[in-house]
Design an enzyme around this catalytic site. Structure first.
Site, PDB file in Angstrom:
ATOM      1  N   ASP A 191      25.321  10.966  23.527  1.00  0.00           N
ATOM      2  CA  ASP A 191      24.643  11.041  24.821  1.00  0.00           C
ATOM      3  C   ASP A 191      24.468  12.521  25.202  1.00  0.00           C
ATOM      4  O   ASP A 191      25.449  13.278  25.226  1.00  0.00           O
ATOM      5  CB  ASP A 191      25.520  10.316  25.855  1.00  0.00           C
ATOM      6  CG  ASP A 191      24.809  10.045  27.166  1.00  0.00           C
ATOM      7  OD1 ASP A 191      23.572  10.065  27.195  1.00  0.00           O
ATOM      8  OD2 ASP A 191      25.525   9.800  28.167  1.00  0.00           O
ATOM      9  N   HIS A 192      23.249  12.927  25.490  1.00  0.00           N
ATOM     10  CA  HIS A 192      22.964  14.313  25.899  1.00  0.00           C
ATOM     11  C   HIS A 192      23.496  15.370  24.928  1.00  0.00           C
ATOM     12  O   HIS A 192      24.169  16.328  25.341  1.00  0.00           O
ATOM     13  CB  HIS A 192      23.506  14.612  27.306  1.00  0.00           C
ATOM     14  CG  HIS A 192      22.818  13.836  28.390  1.00  0.00           C
ATOM     15  ND1 HIS A 192      21.571  14.161  28.854  1.00  0.00           N
ATOM     16  CD2 HIS A 192      23.203  12.729  29.060  1.00  0.00           C
ATOM     17  CE1 HIS A 192      21.220  13.287  29.781  1.00  0.00           C
ATOM     18  NE2 HIS A 192      22.179  12.401  29.927  1.00  0.00           N
TER      19      HIS A 192
ATOM     20  N   HIS B  92      22.662  10.811  37.531  1.00  0.00           N
ATOM     21  CA  HIS B  92      23.991  10.417  37.047  1.00  0.00           C
ATOM     22  C   HIS B  92      24.943  10.329  38.234  1.00  0.00           C
ATOM     23  O   HIS B  92      24.898  11.165  39.131  1.00  0.00           O
ATOM     24  CB  HIS B  92      24.522  11.461  36.055  1.00  0.00           C
ATOM     25  CG  HIS B  92      23.717  11.545  34.787  1.00  0.00           C
ATOM     26  ND1 HIS B  92      23.168  12.722  34.339  1.00  0.00           N
ATOM     27  CD2 HIS B  92      23.358  10.600  33.883  1.00  0.00           C
ATOM     28  CE1 HIS B  92      22.525  12.492  33.194  1.00  0.00           C
ATOM     29  NE2 HIS B  92      22.614  11.221  32.903  1.00  0.00           N
TER      30      HIS B  92
ATOM     31  N   ASN C 191      27.306   4.237  33.219  1.00  0.00           N
ATOM     32  CA  ASN C 191      28.659   4.734  33.002  1.00  0.00           C
ATOM     33  C   ASN C 191      29.486   4.657  34.284  1.00  0.00           C
ATOM     34  O   ASN C 191      30.540   4.044  34.326  1.00  0.00           O
ATOM     35  CB  ASN C 191      28.609   6.190  32.491  1.00  0.00           C
ATOM     36  CG  ASN C 191      29.992   6.727  32.168  1.00  0.00           C
ATOM     37  OD1 ASN C 191      30.880   5.971  31.791  1.00  0.00           O
ATOM     38  ND2 ASN C 191      30.182   8.024  32.332  1.00  0.00           N
TER      39      ASN C 191
ATOM     40  N   HIS D 199      18.105   6.853  32.575  1.00  0.00           N
ATOM     41  CA  HIS D 199      19.479   7.344  32.753  1.00  0.00           C
ATOM     42  C   HIS D 199      19.909   7.080  34.192  1.00  0.00           C
ATOM     43  O   HIS D 199      19.077   6.789  35.046  1.00  0.00           O
ATOM     44  CB  HIS D 199      19.536   8.861  32.473  1.00  0.00           C
ATOM     45  CG  HIS D 199      19.567   9.174  31.014  1.00  0.00           C
ATOM     46  ND1 HIS D 199      20.644   9.726  30.387  1.00  0.00           N
ATOM     47  CD2 HIS D 199      18.632   8.978  30.040  1.00  0.00           C
ATOM     48  CE1 HIS D 199      20.390   9.878  29.107  1.00  0.00           C
ATOM     49  NE2 HIS D 199      19.172   9.440  28.862  1.00  0.00           N
TER      50      HIS D 199
ATOM     51  N   ASN E 164      21.036   3.382  30.783  1.00  0.00           N
ATOM     52  CA  ASN E 164      22.382   3.945  30.630  1.00  0.00           C
ATOM     53  C   ASN E 164      23.244   3.670  31.859  1.00  0.00           C
ATOM     54  O   ASN E 164      22.823   3.948  32.989  1.00  0.00           O
ATOM     55  CB  ASN E 164      22.299   5.462  30.468  1.00  0.00           C
ATOM     56  CG  ASN E 164      21.626   5.877  29.181  1.00  0.00           C
ATOM     57  OD1 ASN E 164      21.135   5.042  28.419  1.00  0.00           O
ATOM     58  ND2 ASN E 164      21.608   7.169  28.940  1.00  0.00           N
TER      59      ASN E 164
HETATM   60  P1  13P Z   1      25.532   6.689  35.435  1.00  0.00           P
HETATM   61  O1  13P Z   1      26.895   7.259  35.234  1.00  0.00           O
HETATM   62  O2  13P Z   1      24.913   7.095  36.720  1.00  0.00           O
HETATM   63  O3  13P Z   1      25.519   5.204  35.236  1.00  0.00           O
HETATM   64  O4  13P Z   1      24.598   7.321  34.294  1.00  0.00           O
HETATM   65  C1  13P Z   1      24.942   7.161  32.956  1.00  0.00           C
HETATM   66  C2  13P Z   1      24.014   7.911  32.079  1.00  0.00           C
HETATM   67  O5  13P Z   1      22.857   8.086  32.379  1.00  0.00           O
HETATM   68  C3  13P Z   1      24.543   8.432  30.804  1.00  0.00           C
HETATM   69  O6  13P Z   1      23.635   9.262  30.159  1.00  0.00           O
END
Ligand code: 13P
Length: 284
Positions: free
Chosen positions: A82-83, A180, A232, A208, A230
């Site tokens: 990721d990134h 994010h 997280n 994202h 995505n």
């Molecule tokens: P969130 O933590 O806002 O769900 O975003 C996750 C993300 O985009 C990981 O690249």
């Protein structure tokens, strides 16, 4: 099943208009929760690993845990950087066994982003690894990445289209107003940008910052061409809330299994809900 690149489920998701979730793994319990959710929902799944999470878990443990999860899952599982911030980190992950990588060149100039992303695509595709590129900068904080709201720039549709034409990445992440982390209000998602880009490129769009986006907005984004979302923060919140509750109720608890177990169950429920919302349940 061995780990698969994201291209393994790309066509089916496109044809049946659903999105596959990327859920970030931070430790063994996250990996187990996400895997169990995928098994129960019969859904393909993407493990996202940020550079911070990689440092925390160790590259060797990360790949070993992901491989063990994929072997047990019986559904397609991709292990995705990721990134990724450089060609070197991308190559390190590919050599270690990642099946997919994101190269985030969004902090470079447009031309430089194209040039660097092309290099990554060439190296990754040569060994069957899928690639996600990024255009525009996504706001918010994720590990080492912190982008102030005023510095977050939306993707310009004509640039996103040229970016895909020149790089031929498998998935294109575009900044369309999500960020994010959790939102203070409702995110203002630019569906018009998603629509225009999706109509003009051959790759799915990645959203994202999927945590806290209202369900209706997610459904609309998927209907317009978002093929990967995505998530997280929502998992982190669910995990930590449960740990707080358990320890508040039993301040003398010292067995980590007694709070990590319920936390793992809570993450699994969040992931299952997202899989249903994204439409990826019952696809395998
Ligand atoms: P969130 O933590 O806002 O769900 O975003 C996750 C993300 O985009 C990981 O690249």
């Amino acid at each position: 099943m061995p780990l698969v690149p994201m291209t393994a489920f790309l066509e089916d998701a496109k044809k049946n208009k659903y999105a596959v979730g990327q859920f970030n793994i931070n430790n063994l319990e996250f990996t187990q929760a996400i895997t169990e959710a995928a098994i129960e929902e019969k859904s393909p799944v993407i493990f996202g690993v940020s550079e911070g999470a990689m440092r925390y878990m160790g590259l060797d443990y990360t790949v070993a845990i992901a491989k063990a999860a994929a072997a047990r899952a019986g559904v397609p599982v991709a292990l995705h950087l990721d990134h990724g911030s450089s060609f070197d980190v991308v190559m390190k992950c590919i050599r270690a066994g990642f099946s997919s990588v994101m190269f985030d060149g969004s902090h470079h100039s447009f031309e430089e982003n194209i040039r660097l992303t092309k290099q990554v695509v060439e190296a990754a595709h040569a060994v069957g690894v899928s690639v996600e590129g990024e255009l525009g900068t996504i706001g918010g904080v994720e590990d080492d990445l912190a982008v102030d709201e005023e510095d977050a720039t939306l993707a310009k549709p004509e640039e996103a289209i040229r970016f895909w034409e020149e790089t031929k990445v498998d998935y294109v992440a575009i900044a369309v107003g999500t960020a994010h982390g959790m939102y203070k209000g409702e995110p203002k998602i630019r569906f018009d940008i998603i629509d225009e880009v999706a109509r003009n490129i051959g790759a799915p769009i990645v959203l994202h910052g999927g945590s806290g986006v209202p369900d209706e907005a997610i459904k609309k984004a998927v209907s317009l061409g978002v093929g990967k979302i995505n998530v997280n923060t929502e998992n982190q919140v669910a995990c930590t809330e449960v740990i707080r509750q358990v320890l508040a109720a039993k301040p003398n608890e010292i067995d980590p299994r007694k709070y990590l177990g319920p936390a793992r169950d809570a993450i699994k429920e969040v992931v299952k809900g997202k899989m249903r919302l994204f439409g990826s349940s019952n696809r395998v």
